[in-house]
Structures are given as structure tokens and as C-alpha cells.
Write a protein that holds these residues in place. Structure first.
Motif, PDB file in Angstrom:
ATOM      1  N   UNK A   1      -3.417  16.055   0.613  1.00 43.28           N
ATOM      2  CA  UNK A   1      -2.093  16.291   0.058  1.00 43.28           C
ATOM      3  C   UNK A   1      -2.114  16.004  -1.432  1.00 43.28           C
ATOM      4  N   UNK A   2      -1.455  16.871  -2.186  1.00 42.86           N
ATOM      5  CA  UNK A   2      -1.319  16.672  -3.625  1.00 42.86           C
ATOM      6  C   UNK A   2       0.032  16.027  -3.882  1.00 42.86           C
ATOM      7  N   UNK A   3       0.030  14.978  -4.713  1.00 47.09           N
ATOM      8  CA  UNK A   3       1.281  14.308  -5.016  1.00 47.09           C
ATOM      9  C   UNK A   3       1.074  13.132  -5.944  1.00 47.09           C
ATOM     10  N   UNK A   4       2.084  12.275  -5.976  1.00 51.54           N
ATOM     11  CA  UNK A   4       2.120  11.127  -6.875  1.00 51.54           C
ATOM     12  C   UNK A   4       1.817   9.846  -6.104  1.00 51.54           C
ATOM     13  N   UNK A   5       1.202   8.894  -6.788  1.00 46.79           N
ATOM     14  CA  UNK A   5       0.863   7.624  -6.165  1.00 46.79           C
ATOM     15  C   UNK A   5       0.944   6.525  -7.211  1.00 46.79           C
ATOM     16  N   UNK A   6       1.475   5.393  -6.832  1.00 48.25           N
ATOM     17  CA  UNK A   6       1.559   4.228  -7.700  1.00 48.25           C
ATOM     18  C   UNK A   6       0.203   3.519  -7.750  1.00 48.25           C
ATOM     19  N   UNK A   7      -0.269   3.257  -8.956  1.00 51.64           N
ATOM     20  CA  UNK A   7      -1.504   2.485  -9.118  1.00 51.64           C
ATOM     21  C   UNK A   7      -1.303   1.066  -8.588  1.00 51.64           C
ATOM     22  N   UNK A   8      -0.126   0.503  -8.831  1.00 48.48           N
ATOM     23  CA  UNK A   8       0.158  -0.846  -8.340  1.00 48.48           C
ATOM     24  C   UNK A   8       0.033  -0.912  -6.819  1.00 48.48           C
ATOM     25  N   UNK A   9       0.527   0.113  -6.129  1.00 47.70           N
ATOM     26  CA  UNK A   9       0.419   0.146  -4.664  1.00 47.70           C
ATOM     27  C   UNK A   9      -1.031   0.289  -4.219  1.00 47.70           C
ATOM     28  N   UNK A  10      -1.794   1.115  -4.928  1.00 44.59           N
ATOM     29  CA  UNK A  10      -3.213   1.273  -4.571  1.00 44.59           C
ATOM     30  C   UNK A  10      -3.971  -0.042  -4.774  1.00 44.59           C
ATOM     31  N   UNK A  11      -3.672  -0.742  -5.859  1.00 43.65           N
ATOM     32  CA  UNK A  11      -4.369  -1.992  -6.124  1.00 43.65           C
ATOM     33  C   UNK A  11      -3.991  -3.085  -5.124  1.00 43.65           C
ATOM     34  N   UNK A  12      -2.808  -2.970  -4.514  1.00 49.28           N
ATOM     35  CA  UNK A  12      -2.368  -3.952  -3.518  1.00 49.28           C
ATOM     36  C   UNK A  12      -2.811  -3.582  -2.099  1.00 49.28           C
ATOM     37  N   UNK A  13      -3.217  -2.327  -1.907  1.00 55.06           N
ATOM     38  CA  UNK A  13      -3.582  -1.836  -0.584  1.00 55.06           C
ATOM     39  C   UNK A  13      -4.824  -2.541  -0.045  1.00 55.06           C
ATOM     40  N   UNK A  14      -4.786  -2.869   1.233  1.00 54.08           N
ATOM     41  CA  UNK A  14      -5.944  -3.454   1.898  1.00 54.08           C
ATOM     42  C   UNK A  14      -6.241  -2.643   3.143  1.00 54.08           C
ATOM     43  N   UNK A  15      -7.489  -2.315   3.319  1.00 56.56           N
ATOM     44  CA  UNK A  15      -7.904  -1.535   4.472  1.00 56.56           C
ATOM     45  C   UNK A  15      -8.560  -2.408   5.520  1.00 56.56           C
ATOM     46  N   UNK A  16      -9.439  -1.799   6.295  1.00 61.31           N
ATOM     47  CA  UNK A  16     -10.154  -2.553   7.314  1.00 61.31           C
ATOM     48  C   UNK A  16     -10.868  -3.766   6.696  1.00 61.31           C
ATOM     49  N   UNK A  17     -10.802  -4.867   7.381  1.00 58.45           N
ATOM     50  CA  UNK A  17     -11.442  -6.111   6.932  1.00 58.45           C
ATOM     51  C   UNK A  17     -10.946  -6.576   5.556  1.00 58.45           C
ATOM     52  N   UNK A  18      -9.698  -6.184   5.223  1.00 56.49           N
ATOM     53  CA  UNK A  18      -9.078  -6.567   3.944  1.00 56.49           C
ATOM     54  C   UNK A  18      -9.824  -6.005   2.738  1.00 56.49           C
TER      55      UNK A  18
END
Length: 99
Positions: free
Chosen positions: A63-80
């Protein structure tokens, strides 16, 4: 990790600067990815005022769209695990990514 370095901020076009460029001809300036997952973000444009990017996210769907860098930097995936910038990615035309 600081995803948007000062160097990237200088070279990535501002929002709407490439809106008249066909998708295949758009330059992807950076790639971010979530460790331990199949999620990636490909960056076309950046807005310093909102600290947001415009680009393609490749996860469950593309998907093409907008994303917050702050949200990406706070995101945690598997095993944190965190979102990181691909240090070896070189700016390239979107069509050449072969996604």
C-alpha cells in the motif's frame, strides 16, 4: 535507531514534490524494515514539519501512503525487535525494486 538521518532529510523530496512522477519512475531514497518480520517501507518523500514519510509499505499487502516516523521508531515486532534502516540500500527507481 534514528530512521531519518540528516543526510536523508537533505536528499528526500518534500511532500508532493514528486506527485507528477509516474510510480515506476519515482526514486526510492531509503528502505526501512521491521526485524523478524516481512514488513518493509520504501521512502519517496518526507515532511520535516510532521516527521512523516510518503512511500510504499510492503507487509501483508502493498500500500502506498503516509507513515509517521515517530510511530515507526516506537514500533516493536516479534521478540521486541525494532524497525531499522537498510544501511546498504541505494536510491533507485521504484520499477527497479522488482517487488
Amino acid at each position: 535507531m534514528n530512521l531519518m538521518t540528516e543526510e536523508l532529510k537533505k536528499i528526500v523530496p518534500a511532500f508532493y514534490e514528486t506527485e507528477d512522477v509516474a510510480l515506476d519512475d519515482k526514486i526510492v531514497y531509503a528502505k526501512f524494515f521491521l526485524l523478524g518480520s516481512s514488513w518493509s517501507w520504501y521512502i519517496f518523500e518526507y515532511d520535516a514539519d510532521t516527521n512523516c514519510i510518503f512511500g510504499l509499505v510492503d507487509g501483508i499487502e502493498q500500500e502506498i501512503g503516509y507513515q509517521s516516523i515517530d510511530e515507526l521508531e516506537a514500533l516493536r515486532g516479534p521478540l521486541e525487535l525494532i524497525v531499522e534502516r537498510d544501511l546498504y540500500f541505494k536510491p533507485t527507481k521504484f520499477v527497479d525494486l522488482k517487488l
